[in-house]
Write a protein that holds these residues in place. Structure first.
Motif, PDB file in Angstrom:
ATOM      1  N   ILE A 134       0.858  -1.178   0.000  1.00 65.24           N
ATOM      2  CA  ILE A 134       0.000   0.000   0.000  1.00 65.24           C
ATOM      3  C   ILE A 134       0.895   1.229   0.000  1.00 65.24           C
ATOM      4  O   ILE A 134       1.574   1.516   0.988  1.00 65.24           O
ATOM      5  N   THR A 136       1.017   4.903   0.275  1.00 60.21           N
ATOM      6  CA  THR A 136       0.131   5.971   0.722  1.00 60.21           C
ATOM      7  C   THR A 136       0.401   7.287   0.015  1.00 60.21           C
ATOM      8  O   THR A 136      -0.503   8.115  -0.110  1.00 60.21           O
ATOM      9  N   ARG A 139      -1.023   6.651  -3.431  1.00 57.86           N
ATOM     10  CA  ARG A 139      -2.377   6.091  -3.284  1.00 57.86           C
ATOM     11  C   ARG A 139      -2.589   4.938  -4.265  1.00 57.86           C
ATOM     12  O   ARG A 139      -3.581   4.878  -4.991  1.00 57.86           O
ATOM     13  N   GLN A 140      -1.625   4.038  -4.251  1.00 56.92           N
ATOM     14  CA  GLN A 140      -1.684   2.857  -5.104  1.00 56.92           C
ATOM     15  C   GLN A 140      -1.579   1.593  -4.252  1.00 56.92           C
ATOM     16  O   GLN A 140      -0.872   1.583  -3.235  1.00 56.92           O
ATOM     17  N   VAL A 141      -2.272   0.556  -4.678  1.00 54.22           N
ATOM     18  CA  VAL A 141      -2.239  -0.730  -3.985  1.00 54.22           C
ATOM     19  C   VAL A 141      -1.884  -1.806  -4.998  1.00 54.22           C
ATOM     20  O   VAL A 141      -2.465  -1.876  -6.087  1.00 54.22           O
ATOM     21  N   LEU A 150      -8.999   0.572  -6.474  1.00 54.34           N
ATOM     22  CA  LEU A 150      -9.847   0.715  -5.294  1.00 54.34           C
ATOM     23  C   LEU A 150     -10.536   2.070  -5.319  1.00 54.34           C
ATOM     24  O   LEU A 150     -10.016   3.039  -5.872  1.00 54.34           O
ATOM     25  N   PHE A 155      -9.691   2.502  -0.182  1.00 58.08           N
ATOM     26  CA  PHE A 155      -8.288   2.795   0.131  1.00 58.08           C
ATOM     27  C   PHE A 155      -8.170   3.314   1.558  1.00 58.08           C
ATOM     28  O   PHE A 155      -7.234   2.940   2.288  1.00 58.08           O
ATOM     29  N   GLU A 159      -5.930   1.598   4.349  1.00 57.83           N
ATOM     30  CA  GLU A 159      -4.818   2.348   4.919  1.00 57.83           C
ATOM     31  C   GLU A 159      -4.832   2.285   6.445  1.00 57.83           C
ATOM     32  O   GLU A 159      -3.784   2.109   7.087  1.00 57.83           O
TER      33      GLU A 159
END
Length: 223
Positions: A134, A136, A139-141, A150, A155, A159
């Motif tokens: 993850i 942060t 903002r990518q998974v 997501l 998200f 998080e």
């Protein structure tokens, strides 16, 4: 992340709140300084967005008092007052950022996200749980190197769980962190979202239900 938005223009407040919620923030709204003061007293926010000039007074006075009382919540002022003296007064009161009206809503969302990252709790930029990553900041998974799509709310929940990996996060804490005051705590919004999130994360499952408490994010095989 939870944000307080204080704006007396109902249409502007509605548009900004909708954009922040679409970006995954929980947003509480107020239209005057007394309501803002009360909200800041009872709730811990990651950021406060304050219209500088309200019918009930200048938000600068509120921020000055908050700083004297030791409240460190990051503050973004919204205002039509764009002179250098006005901006300096905002910063001198303890404000962290200053956005002049009219503004681009995506810019406001980006600035709020940046301020939220300045919170007193230092969060690592990347959380890793098993083969789940993850990021942060971006903002990518990713899981197993594959980028997942997501929603902002999904998200946000992931998080919070990732920041407390291997720990049971209470249901109420997830609701408070990821939904605003309009959410009904007894509804099944969290359960529905976790079900969707599990489906997107795939197998083997990473999010476990802790009966009577909430949820835990842990690598496969963890007890």
């Amino acid at each position: 992340m939870r944000v307080l938005l204080v704006e007396d223009d109902e249409n502007l407040r509605f548009g900004v709140a909708a954009a922040l919620r679409a970006a995954g923030f929980a947003v509480d709204e107020a239209d005057d300084l007394p309501r803002a003061d009360e909200a800041l007293f009872v709730t811990a926010y990651d950021c406060a967005v304050l219209d500088r000039m309200l019918p009930s007074g200048d938000a600068v006075a509120l921020v000055e008092r908050l700083r004297r009382d030791g409240l460190a919540v990051p503050v973004l002022f919204l205002t039509a007052r764009d002179t250098v003296a006005d901006r300096l007064a905002g910063f001198a009161s303890g404000g962290d950022d200053y956005l002049v009206k009219p503004f681009a809503v995506p810019e406001l969302v980006a600035r709020v996200r940046s301020l939220c990252r300045r919170s007193a709790v230092v969060r690592p930029p990347v959380h890793r749980v098993g083969d789940l990553e993850i990021d942060t900041a971006r903002r990518q998974v990713r899981r197993g190197g594959v980028l997942l799509t997501l929603t902002g709310r999904e998200f946000a929940v992931l998080e919070v769980l990732a920041a407390r990996a291997d720990q049971a996060v209470p249901r109420g804490e997830l609701i408070e962190s990821c939904w605003d005051e309009m959410a009904e705590p007894q509804s099944n919004v969290l359960e529905v979202l976790v079900s969707q999130l599990r489906r997107k994360l795939g197998e083997p499952p990473l999010i476990r239900t802790v009966r009577g408490v909430g949820y835990r994010l842990a690598p496969p095989g963890a007890r």
